[in-house]
Design an enzyme around this catalytic site. Structure first.
Site, short mmCIF file in Angstrom:
data_model
loop_
_atom_site.label_atom_id
_atom_site.label_comp_id
_atom_site.label_asym_id
_atom_site.label_seq_id
_atom_site.Cartn_x
_atom_site.Cartn_y
_atom_site.Cartn_z
CB SER A 30 -0.92 -0.04 1.22
OG SER A 30 -1.75 1.08 1.28
CB SER A 31 1.10 4.35 -0.43
OG SER A 31 1.66 5.64 -0.26
CE1 TYR B 40 0.97 4.81 -5.91
CE2 TYR B 40 1.11 6.36 -4.07
CZ TYR B 40 1.46 5.16 -4.66
OH TYR B 40 2.32 4.32 -3.99
CE LYS C 28 0.04 1.68 -4.08
NZ LYS C 28 0.45 0.31 -4.42
#
Length: 250
Positions: A140-141, A155, A159
């Site tokens: 993920s982030s 973006y 995620k």
């Protein structure tokens, strides 16, 4: 004997950056690693070579993600080399996007096709190959849960969707003893970030200041976290979002 000896792992986008760091660490723990790449064959071969030179086992497979039939292509290539899977790491993704006012439908669609749709169907088609007691780790982030960064909105949205996938899939596959978790990196020193991260000493220090530990992350930092979740020690952790930002969200 490594803790993953006798197990087979697949890491998507493993030719460089975080994916390569994960692949090398899993191989060091004894896993045989499928190094997936989309277009850069030379980088995938470099990852395989590095693993083999360190005494590990790996093979490269090619499948462009974000296009019709991508998951089928990936597993067809995988099946040429292995007859089952123990660890799946959905790492491949598009790491940038244009701001809200500039992004067009094509770029938006491509982001979700690679970052969300591909992991979903790779996992769906791979579930039958994944042995009971296996592991799934989705990369993920920190942007999915940190302060708003509008220039990376689309973006970050992908995620966030991947995190929901992780949470719910843990319930679906739990009866088979398969754990499913998300690992969320922060700023990591990869070639994707190189242009702005290494533009100046000021840029580097500014990035390091985000972390409570005062430095920029490395692919090995993320690989070590994934290795824990993939190991027997991670057996009681599932449906979890693991902050691997070095304290950037504190």
């Amino acid at each position: 004997m490594g803790v993953l000896t006798g197990r087979t792992a697949l890491v998507t986008g493993a030719g460089r950056g975080i994916g390569r760091g994960i692949a090398e660490r899993l191989a060091r723990d004894g896993a045989r690693v499928a190094v997936h790449y989309g277009s850069r064959e030379e980088t995938a071969k470099e990852t395989v070579a590095a693993i083999e030179e360190a005494g590990g086992s790996a093979f490269a497979i090619r499948a462009r993600l974000g296009v019709p039939g991508d998951a089928e292509t990936l597993w067809r290539e995988f099946d040429r080399h292995a007859d089952g899977l123990d660890i799946l790491v959905n790492n491949a993704g598009i790491g940038t996007s244009r701001p809200f006012g500039e992004i067009d439908e094509e770029e938006y669609g491509r982001l979700f096709a690679v970052n969300v749709k591909a992991p979903h169907f790779i996992t769906q088609l791979g579930a039958g190959r994944l042995r009971d007691g296996g592991r799934i780790v989705n990369i993920s982030s920190g942007l999915a849960r940190t302060a708003a960064m509008p220039q990376l909105m689309a973006y970050a949205m992908t995620k966030g969707a991947l995190d929901v996938f992780t949470r719910d899939l843990a319930k679906v596959l739990g009866p088979r003893g398969i754990t499913v978790n998300s690992v969320a990196p922060g700023i990591v020193d990869t070639d994707v970030n190189a242009d702005w991260l290494r533009a100046s000493e000021e840029a580097w220090q500014g990035a390091a200041a985000y972390s409570a530990l005062g430095r920029v992350g490395t692919p090995a930092d993320i690989g070590d976290v994934v290795a824990f979740l993939a190991s027997p020690d991670g057996r009681w952790v599932t449906g979890h979002w693991l902050d691997a930002t070095g304290g950037s969200l504190t």
